[in-house]
Design a protein around this motif. Sequence first.
Motif, PDB file in Angstrom:
ATOM      1  N   VAL A 279     -32.803 -51.494  -2.039  1.00 38.11           N
ATOM      2  CA  VAL A 279     -33.073 -51.941  -0.671  1.00 38.11           C
ATOM      3  C   VAL A 279     -32.615 -50.954   0.398  1.00 38.11           C
ATOM      4  O   VAL A 279     -33.372 -50.597   1.313  1.00 38.11           O
ATOM      5  N   HIS A 280     -31.397 -50.502   0.336  1.00 42.14           N
ATOM      6  CA  HIS A 280     -30.793 -49.839   1.496  1.00 42.14           C
ATOM      7  C   HIS A 280     -31.417 -48.492   1.867  1.00 42.14           C
ATOM      8  O   HIS A 280     -31.491 -48.179   3.072  1.00 42.14           O
ATOM      9  N   PRO A 281     -31.896 -47.678   0.919  1.00 42.57           N
ATOM     10  CA  PRO A 281     -32.589 -46.460   1.360  1.00 42.57           C
ATOM     11  C   PRO A 281     -33.829 -46.747   2.218  1.00 42.57           C
ATOM     12  O   PRO A 281     -34.144 -45.979   3.125  1.00 42.57           O
ATOM     13  N   ALA A 282     -34.529 -47.847   1.937  1.00 40.92           N
ATOM     14  CA  ALA A 282     -35.710 -48.196   2.738  1.00 40.92           C
ATOM     15  C   ALA A 282     -35.337 -48.737   4.107  1.00 40.92           C
ATOM     16  O   ALA A 282     -36.173 -48.758   5.014  1.00 40.92           O
ATOM     17  N   MET A 283     -34.078 -49.165   4.280  1.00 45.83           N
ATOM     18  CA  MET A 283     -33.642 -49.785   5.533  1.00 45.83           C
ATOM     19  C   MET A 283     -32.960 -48.785   6.463  1.00 45.83           C
ATOM     20  O   MET A 283     -32.390 -49.175   7.489  1.00 45.83           O
ATOM     21  N   SER A 284     -33.029 -47.497   6.122  1.00 44.88           N
ATOM     22  CA  SER A 284     -32.327 -46.491   6.930  1.00 44.88           C
ATOM     23  C   SER A 284     -33.130 -46.049   8.147  1.00 44.88           C
ATOM     24  O   SER A 284     -32.627 -45.309   8.990  1.00 44.88           O
ATOM     25  N   GLY A 285     -34.373 -46.486   8.246  1.00 48.06           N
ATOM     26  CA  GLY A 285     -35.198 -46.164   9.409  1.00 48.06           C
ATOM     27  C   GLY A 285     -35.483 -47.406  10.226  1.00 48.06           C
ATOM     28  O   GLY A 285     -34.628 -48.286  10.381  1.00 48.06           O
ATOM     29  N   ASP A 457     -27.803 -46.480   6.180  1.00 48.52           N
ATOM     30  CA  ASP A 457     -27.365 -46.913   7.497  1.00 48.52           C
ATOM     31  C   ASP A 457     -26.971 -48.388   7.445  1.00 48.52           C
ATOM     32  O   ASP A 457     -27.468 -49.204   8.225  1.00 48.52           O
ATOM     33  N   PRO A 458     -26.097 -48.761   6.507  1.00 47.93           N
ATOM     34  CA  PRO A 458     -25.774 -50.181   6.350  1.00 47.93           C
ATOM     35  C   PRO A 458     -24.836 -50.655   7.461  1.00 47.93           C
ATOM     36  O   PRO A 458     -24.068 -49.876   8.029  1.00 47.93           O
ATOM     37  N   PRO A 459     -24.887 -51.960   7.765  1.00 51.18           N
ATOM     38  CA  PRO A 459     -23.983 -52.491   8.793  1.00 51.18           C
ATOM     39  C   PRO A 459     -22.526 -52.509   8.343  1.00 51.18           C
ATOM     40  O   PRO A 459     -21.621 -52.585   9.172  1.00 51.18           O
ATOM     41  N   SER A 460     -22.295 -52.454   7.035  1.00 50.83           N
ATOM     42  CA  SER A 460     -20.932 -52.380   6.496  1.00 50.83           C
ATOM     43  C   SER A 460     -20.999 -51.625   5.182  1.00 50.83           C
ATOM     44  O   SER A 460     -22.080 -51.396   4.632  1.00 50.83           O
ATOM     45  N   ALA A 461     -19.850 -51.230   4.668  1.00 49.54           N
ATOM     46  CA  ALA A 461     -19.808 -50.418   3.451  1.00 49.54           C
ATOM     47  C   ALA A 461     -20.424 -51.167   2.273  1.00 49.54           C
ATOM     48  O   ALA A 461     -20.250 -52.386   2.123  1.00 49.54           O
ATOM     49  N   LEU A 462     -21.145 -50.421   1.432  1.00 50.14           N
ATOM     50  CA  LEU A 462     -21.734 -50.987   0.231  1.00 50.14           C
ATOM     51  C   LEU A 462     -20.760 -50.865  -0.933  1.00 50.14           C
ATOM     52  O   LEU A 462     -19.857 -50.028  -0.925  1.00 50.14           O
ATOM     53  N   ARG A 463     -20.985 -51.656  -1.967  1.00 48.28           N
ATOM     54  CA  ARG A 463     -20.070 -51.673  -3.098  1.00 48.28           C
ATOM     55  C   ARG A 463     -20.287 -50.498  -4.039  1.00 48.28           C
ATOM     56  O   ARG A 463     -19.345 -49.991  -4.642  1.00 48.28           O
TER      57      ARG A 463
END
Length: 506
Positions: A279-285, A457-463
């Motif tokens: 998910v998160h790489p696609a949410m960086s834009g 670009d996550p709102p908080s650190a990922l695990r």
Amino acid sequence: MARTGLLATVFICAACGLVYELALVALGSYLIGDTAAQASIVLGVMVFAMGIGALAAKPLQRNAARNFAVIELALALFGGLSVLMLYAAFAWLHIYTFGMVVLALLLGGLIGAEIPLLMVLLQRIRKQAAGSAVADLFAADYVGALLGGLAFPFLLLPFFGQIRGALIVGAINAVAGLVLIFTVFRADLGRKSRWGLSIIAVVVAGSLVGAYVYSDRFEAAAQQALYASPIVYSEQTPYQQIVMTETIEPTTVTDLRLYLNGDLQFASVDEYRYHEALVHPAMSGDRENVLILGGGDGLALREVLRYPDVEQVTLVELDPAMTDLAANHPKLVALNESAMSDPRVTVVNADAFAWLRDRTTQYDAIIVDMPDPDETSTAKLYSLEFYGMAKRALADNGLMTIQSGSPYFAPRSYWCIYATVAETGLQSTPYHVPVPSFGDWGFMLTAKGSAPTPALDPPSALRSLDDATLAAAQVFPPDQQKIDVPPSTLMHPRILEYSQSEWRSY
């Protein structure tokens, strides 16, 4: 009336015969996958056996009434119990294809013997020209097959399931044959034949009724034999078998696992590694409007909803039973953090391929979280045509991630996805991460224009992911370098061939 009764019996027996065929095809597709191969084997073997059965029926014509009744009782017994027997062989003996072929030969032979005997009985009622008799008989037979073909997916499967549906059809088969013989052709039976058929009928009826009564217990035991951990949820839907297991031991972490048609979809102990990478790489834009294709468990959705600036998410999942489970089962709701209930989410229960064809909306980010392409029904979701429609739905500055299987265990499948996406004009950056339950697992980050650089670009650190580990995920060792393979299309689903051959040893 006698002639009408016989043609009605032909109609019913044809319907029952087709249901037996479809039941074997459906069971094979659920347990083994590859619907096309299962259908080809079952139908080919059964049609061959029908020819043998027709020839074998020649010496049976002297006592056509008695022998027809015996054949219908045998069909009722073996056809009615066919799903149960094959499932038992698969669960406890680890045998399926051989058993399926044996059953297809047996059932095909019995079905093939019906028509010659019924032709003899029809002519006893009223002599007809051969052409007219054949026309009447086959007209009833073909129309009955239509009934069976429609009843199996729309009545028997959804309301009774595979095991009980086959048992009900077996009972109908037996009743139809016996009613015809004991009413219209009773005079053709001697006293011993009547008693013998009655005893066999009681045995068959007892077997079918007993199997029906205990079918739930049998199914639960057979399912549990297939899974290492206790089953906490099981449902056979019109699309797939959904099973959840849970390991509960005082010295270990609880592990909730989801299986679709026997294939592991996630393990709660490490699913975050998979979904963070997906998910998160696609949410960086840009990410105001997000589309998730698949992901009916709500776990990819959970990751998307972590971003407060996401305004709308559309989740397209074929099976409503899966999204209902994700929205209502307490254990899954806890894992997906009630993602399905978020007001920003719109759930669409539809085939993603068909749904994309009619879309004009474009999305800032698209997450493609489909089951592995090891079945005919899922191979189209990895095709050139599918990715072409996904490209059309992707905004010009948007990003799309695709779960792509294992570059280690299934390298040709993995790089086939890369080649297929490239054929649409999209540019991809491949990357992979370790997911202990799956092994080395790969993804594609795709975009229009140039190949995108994966970023976070996550709102908080990922695990499990940060900038360093994501950069490392783009590096492939020498034994996992890119393989040049042709793309997969609807007309040539190479991904299905690759996936089935590569995963066969694991």
